[in-house]
Every structure is written in C-alpha cells, then in structure tokens.
Design an enzyme around this catalytic site. Sequence first.
Site, PDB file in Angstrom:
ATOM      1  N   HIS A 180      55.305  35.403   9.757  1.00 54.41           N
ATOM      2  CA  HIS A 180      55.962  35.987  10.525  1.00 54.41           C
ATOM      3  C   HIS A 180      54.235  36.791   9.807  1.00 54.41           C
ATOM      4  O   HIS A 180      53.422  37.416  11.016  1.00 54.41           O
ATOM      5  CB  HIS A 180      56.558  37.593  10.756  1.00 54.41           C
ATOM      6  CG  HIS A 180      57.936  36.215  11.038  1.00 54.41           C
ATOM      7  ND1 HIS A 180      59.202  36.797  11.088  1.00 54.41           N
ATOM      8  CD2 HIS A 180      58.132  35.756  12.598  1.00 54.41           C
ATOM      9  CE1 HIS A 180      59.850  36.325  11.438  1.00 54.41           C
ATOM     10  NE2 HIS A 180      59.397  35.526  12.729  1.00 54.41           N
ATOM     11  N   LYS A 215      72.515  37.396  20.395  1.00 56.69           N
ATOM     12  CA  LYS A 215      72.196  35.737  19.031  1.00 56.69           C
ATOM     13  C   LYS A 215      73.296  37.125  18.169  1.00 56.69           C
ATOM     14  O   LYS A 215      72.483  35.998  16.878  1.00 56.69           O
ATOM     15  CB  LYS A 215      70.706  36.523  18.810  1.00 56.69           C
ATOM     16  CG  LYS A 215      69.647  35.577  19.381  1.00 56.69           C
ATOM     17  CD  LYS A 215      68.256  35.109  18.588  1.00 56.69           C
ATOM     18  CE  LYS A 215      67.588  33.944  19.736  1.00 56.69           C
ATOM     19  NZ  LYS A 215      66.516  33.857  18.969  1.00 56.69           N
ATOM     20  N   ARG A 272      54.454  26.475  14.579  1.00 58.41           N
ATOM     21  CA  ARG A 272      54.573  26.036  13.212  1.00 58.41           C
ATOM     22  C   ARG A 272      54.627  24.456  13.445  1.00 58.41           C
ATOM     23  O   ARG A 272      54.391  23.671  12.101  1.00 58.41           O
ATOM     24  CB  ARG A 272      55.936  26.938  12.435  1.00 58.41           C
ATOM     25  CG  ARG A 272      56.335  27.944  12.239  1.00 58.41           C
ATOM     26  CD  ARG A 272      57.211  28.070  11.787  1.00 58.41           C
ATOM     27  NE  ARG A 272      58.244  27.669  12.516  1.00 58.41           N
ATOM     28  CZ  ARG A 272      59.574  28.511  12.725  1.00 58.41           C
ATOM     29  NH1 ARG A 272      59.809  29.111  11.734  1.00 58.41           N
ATOM     30  NH2 ARG A 272      60.355  28.091  13.763  1.00 58.41           N
ATOM     31  N   SER A 274      63.372  32.131   9.472  1.00 56.78           N
ATOM     32  CA  SER A 274      64.327  33.460   9.673  1.00 56.78           C
ATOM     33  C   SER A 274      65.544  32.684   9.259  1.00 56.78           C
ATOM     34  O   SER A 274      65.900  33.053   8.039  1.00 56.78           O
ATOM     35  CB  SER A 274      64.492  34.316  10.633  1.00 56.78           C
ATOM     36  OG  SER A 274      63.266  35.320  10.415  1.00 56.78           O
TER      37      SER A 274
HETATM   38  O1  PNS Z   1      61.580  34.981  17.439  1.00 55.67           O
HETATM   39  P1  PNS Z   1      62.495  34.517  18.928  1.00 55.67           P
HETATM   40  O2  PNS Z   1      64.154  34.782  18.327  1.00 55.67           O
HETATM   41  O3  PNS Z   1      61.610  33.174  18.727  1.00 55.67           O
HETATM   42  O4  PNS Z   1      61.698  35.435  19.304  1.00 55.67           O
HETATM   43  C1  PNS Z   1      62.208  34.575  21.407  1.00 55.67           C
HETATM   44  C2  PNS Z   1      61.915  35.927  21.996  1.00 55.67           C
HETATM   45  C3  PNS Z   1      63.028  37.330  21.349  1.00 55.67           C
HETATM   46  C4  PNS Z   1      60.679  36.014  22.111  1.00 55.67           C
HETATM   47  C5  PNS Z   1      62.553  35.329  23.334  1.00 55.67           C
HETATM   48  O5  PNS Z   1      63.379  35.393  23.741  1.00 55.67           O
HETATM   49  C6  PNS Z   1      61.953  36.345  24.438  1.00 55.67           C
HETATM   50  O6  PNS Z   1      60.873  37.186  24.968  1.00 55.67           O
HETATM   51  N1  PNS Z   1      63.225  37.211  25.259  1.00 55.67           N
HETATM   52  C7  PNS Z   1      63.158  38.559  25.863  1.00 55.67           C
HETATM   53  C8  PNS Z   1      63.644  38.307  26.996  1.00 55.67           C
HETATM   54  C9  PNS Z   1      62.411  37.313  28.258  1.00 55.67           C
HETATM   55  O7  PNS Z   1      61.795  37.296  28.235  1.00 55.67           O
HETATM   56  N2  PNS Z   1      63.316  35.885  28.665  1.00 55.67           N
HETATM   57  C10 PNS Z   1      62.494  34.717  28.835  1.00 55.67           C
HETATM   58  C11 PNS Z   1      61.688  34.362  28.255  1.00 55.67           C
HETATM   59  S1  PNS Z   1      61.640  32.515  28.751  1.00 55.67           S
END
Ligand code: PNS
Length: 183
Positions: A41, A65, A114, A152
């Site tokens: 990150h 989650k 990645r 993570s």
């Molecule tokens: O680190 P992560 O868990 O891969 O992050 C995922 C994240 C938080 C970026 C994604 O779940 C997100 O954008 N959540 C917010 C809700 C949202 O907008 N959902 C629609 C996305 S298509």
Amino acid sequence: MASSRKPVIRHSAFHFPIPLRFSRMRRAIYPGSFDPVTNGHLDVIERARKLFDEVVVAVAHNDEKQPLFSLEQRLDLLRETVGQIDNVRIAEFSGLLVEFARDQAAGAVIRGLRAVSDFEFEFQMALMNRNLNAAVETIFLMPKEEYTYLSSRIVKEIARLGGNVSTFVPGCVAKALSGKFSQ
Ligand code: PNS
C-alpha cells in the site's frame, strides 16, 4: 502540548462537500480496507502522490468484512505511517465510493494492481464505478515486483501462525499484529 497529527476527515451527513468547480486541485482517492496497511500500500501511495496534488487514503468502514483491526486502529496505523506526508490525507468513508469521490472533488480513484488474479475484480469494480459516475476515472498503479505477492490477508495469516512479518509491513503494524495474536 499541541498534537502534530493531521485531522481525519469524516464522511457523514454533516460533511460539507468540496464543489468540483471550486477545486483546481488534482485530487485522487486511494480507497481500501487497509486491514492492515502493508508496504505494498505504501508503495502505491508513494507513486500516486507524485502524480496528484493530493491523495486521500480512504479507509472503508467495511463492517461486513469483519476486519481484524477496528476502523480507528486502521486509521491510527495509517496516521502513524503516512500521516505526516504533505500531500497525503487520511479519511474514512462509508457508502458508495463514487459518492465519496464526488464529495471530495476527486477526479480519480487509485487502485493497486499486483497480478492478473486481481484483474477481474478490479475491472468489474472500475466499470461499475464508471457506470455510477463517469466523472471519476479509475487509475491502476503497479507496486514494486517484490510486493506483487503481498496482501493484508497473507500478512495476517503469517502473523497469526507466528511468522515474521517485519519485512512486509511498517514497524507499528508488525507490533500491532503481534499484539493481536499474542492475546
Ligand atoms: O482493500 P479492498 O478491501 O480491496 O477495498 C475494497 C473497497 C473498499 C475499495 C470497495 O469495497 C469499495 O469501494 N467499497 C465501497 C462501496 C462501493 O462503492 N461499492 C461499489 C463498488 S463497485
């Protein structure tokens, strides 16, 4: 003594959005769970901050989650690692990412890519976000090769099984992980 910490911007009904037309700043959101933040990150943040005037590292509430670290702990670990960097701001958000991006007058969302295995999910998310708000562009940045296998989830597993994670995460995160799993 006055605290040197930068304030965390909270996204709530009482938050005042920054109108895009008043902002000439090129601002990007780097969203994620950051449960916890890893060196991968940090590598992405470092690349993104060279491309944008401001990078908002946005920690998702992600209650569904069931994260290992609470929202406050995840924010604290980020504050400790990147909180003092000039054009990096730490924030939290709940709800739709594109709504948060609009409130922050951000034109871009940064995601780290990645490996090919990341692609399908990231592609789906980027296209859905574009469908929800075409003004927000998703930009993928590739971290250093040595971080391509880092996540993570894997770091938590190694720490849970007693392995050494000190080369994968900042010192404060390694300490927080050993605190979690020695309990
Ligand atoms: O680190 P992560 O868990 O891969 O992050 C995922 C994240 C938080 C970026 C994604 O779940 C997100 O954008 N959540 C917010 C809700 C949202 O907008 N959902 C629609 C996305 S298509």
